[in-house]
Scaffold this active site. Structure first.
Site, PDB file in Angstrom:
ATOM      1  N   SER A  88      27.830 -18.927 -13.617  1.00  0.00           N
ATOM      2  CA  SER A  88      28.374 -19.029 -12.257  1.00  0.00           C
ATOM      3  C   SER A  88      28.508 -17.623 -11.688  1.00  0.00           C
ATOM      4  O   SER A  88      28.589 -16.648 -12.446  1.00  0.00           O
ATOM      5  CB  SER A  88      29.761 -19.686 -12.322  1.00  0.00           C
ATOM      6  OG  SER A  88      30.464 -19.491 -11.108  1.00  0.00           O
TER       7      SER A  88
ATOM      8  N   TYR B 256      38.249 -20.535 -15.542  1.00  0.00           N
ATOM      9  CA  TYR B 256      36.828 -20.723 -15.261  1.00  0.00           C
ATOM     10  C   TYR B 256      36.106 -19.374 -15.302  1.00  0.00           C
ATOM     11  O   TYR B 256      35.059 -19.226 -15.941  1.00  0.00           O
ATOM     12  CB  TYR B 256      36.681 -21.374 -13.887  1.00  0.00           C
ATOM     13  CG  TYR B 256      35.292 -21.803 -13.515  1.00  0.00           C
ATOM     14  CD1 TYR B 256      34.697 -22.898 -14.130  1.00  0.00           C
ATOM     15  CD2 TYR B 256      34.575 -21.136 -12.522  1.00  0.00           C
ATOM     16  CE1 TYR B 256      33.427 -23.309 -13.774  1.00  0.00           C
ATOM     17  CE2 TYR B 256      33.311 -21.542 -12.163  1.00  0.00           C
ATOM     18  CZ  TYR B 256      32.740 -22.627 -12.788  1.00  0.00           C
ATOM     19  OH  TYR B 256      31.482 -23.030 -12.438  1.00  0.00           O
ATOM     20  N   ALA B 257      36.697 -18.380 -14.626  1.00  0.00           N
ATOM     21  CA  ALA B 257      36.083 -17.044 -14.597  1.00  0.00           C
ATOM     22  C   ALA B 257      36.000 -16.442 -15.998  1.00  0.00           C
ATOM     23  O   ALA B 257      34.990 -15.840 -16.367  1.00  0.00           O
ATOM     24  CB  ALA B 257      36.874 -16.131 -13.672  1.00  0.00           C
TER      25      ALA B 257
ATOM     26  N   SER C 212      35.777 -18.081 -18.789  1.00  0.00           N
ATOM     27  CA  SER C 212      34.751 -18.798 -19.566  1.00  0.00           C
ATOM     28  C   SER C 212      33.344 -18.339 -19.177  1.00  0.00           C
ATOM     29  O   SER C 212      32.481 -18.145 -20.048  1.00  0.00           O
ATOM     30  CB  SER C 212      34.894 -20.308 -19.379  1.00  0.00           C
ATOM     31  OG  SER C 212      34.493 -20.714 -18.076  1.00  0.00           O
TER      32      SER C 212
END
Ligand SMILES: NC(=O)c1ccc[n+]([C@@H]2O[C@H](COP(=O)([O-])OP(=O)(O)OC[C@H]3O[C@@H](n4cnc5c(N)ncnc54)[C@H](O)[C@@H]3O)[C@@H](O)[C@H]2O)c1
Length: 259
Positions: free
Chosen positions: A141, A154-155, A157
């Protein structure tokens, strides 16, 4: 039809980007095994994707090593080998960094990072056993690089996935296995509807950072995956490619008179 005859496995493919990758591969003549933790969604996706001669499904949770091993074993049992592994399954939670529980940290890192690590290991072991060669693609991402405070787990990961991709690429290069990542910007899927576009203001904020002026389509990520899986990308390994509508390169600032 540069991928015709290859065998691919894709995690998290009941919907969204993973399903779009399955469609693209099937259209390109690839034999595909799709997996997802959502059994009902997976069956629905398989019915929609068609190509029953070239498509198999396996229900599984990528956070469990045995489930990821089972996905690779199914590709070998059904189609004889594995050429392409797409570690796509992922989840995002919108949460203030001070409110993240240990369980939630473990859940997100367990699915997004540990799950991809299991996928790299399982795929590489099979690719080496069949004589080497193959491509492993991790779904990263723009959050591998950007710092959006509401998406801390999330960041973390996806930042870890950047290094997973790099280190695995170096470790597996002697076996002629390429390891790459794709880091999309905002792609119009259920994940974005539930965790990113939480309000009209949130949507406008994302668009104000997106030079292309629109969200991406899952097929626009799948086409990058298909390129990276092909021999057209034969000299690309260890890199993350970002289909992001110009998000990462944007460094526009409004002129300020008083400093
Ligand atoms: N949509 C975006 O804007 C965007 C941007 C950058 C990266 N990504 C990444 O792309 C990937 C796919 O995202 P999407 O937008 O299609 O999301 P999505 O929520 O639409 O689909 C994700 C799929 O993964 C499955 N899944 C969730 N947990 C799982 C688990 N433990 N084991 C197996 N499957 C599981 C879900 O059931 C679902 O089918 C994710 O890794 C995500 O981080 C998405």
């Amino acid at each position: 039809m540069k991928l015709s005859g290859k065998v691919a496995a894709i995690t998290g493919a009941a919907r969204g980007i993973g399903k779009a990758c399955a469609k693209r591969f099937l259209d390109d003549g690839v034999k595909v095994v799709i997996s997802d933790v959502d059994a009902e969604g997976l069956a629905k996706a398989a019915a929609e994707l068609g190509h029953p001669e070239a498509l198999r499904t396996v229900v599984g949770n990528v956070a469990k090593r045995a489930d990821v091993d089972q996905l690779v074993a199914t590709a070998v049992k059904e189609f004889g080998r594995l050429d392409i592994m797409v570690n796509n399954a992922g989840v995002a939670r919108n949460r203030d960094i001070l409110e993240i529980s240990e369980d939630e940290f473990d859940e997100i890192i367990g699915i997004n990072l540990k799950g991809a690590f299991f996928g790299v290991q399982a795929a590489a072991k099979q690719m080496i056993a069949q004589g080497g060669g193959g491509v492993i693609i991790n779904m990263s991402s723009v959050n591998a690089l950007l710092a959006i405070p509401a998406l801390a787990t999330y960041a973390m990961s996806k930042g870890g996935m950047k290094q997973l991709t790099s280190v695995a690429a170096v470790a597996l290069a002697p076996h002629n296995i390429r390891v790459v990542a794709v880091g999309p910007g905002t792609i119009l899927t259920d994940m974005v509807a539930s965790s990113i576009y939480t309000s009209e203001d949130a949507r406008k904020t994302v668009m104000s950072r997106t030079p292309a002026g629109r969200g991406g389509e899952p097929s626009e990520v799948a086409s990058v995956v298909a390129f990276l899986a092909s021999d057209d990308a034969s000299y690309i390994t260890g890199q993350t490619i970002y289909p992001d509508g110009g998000r990462l390169i944007l460094n526009y600032t409004v002129p300020v008179k008083d400093k």
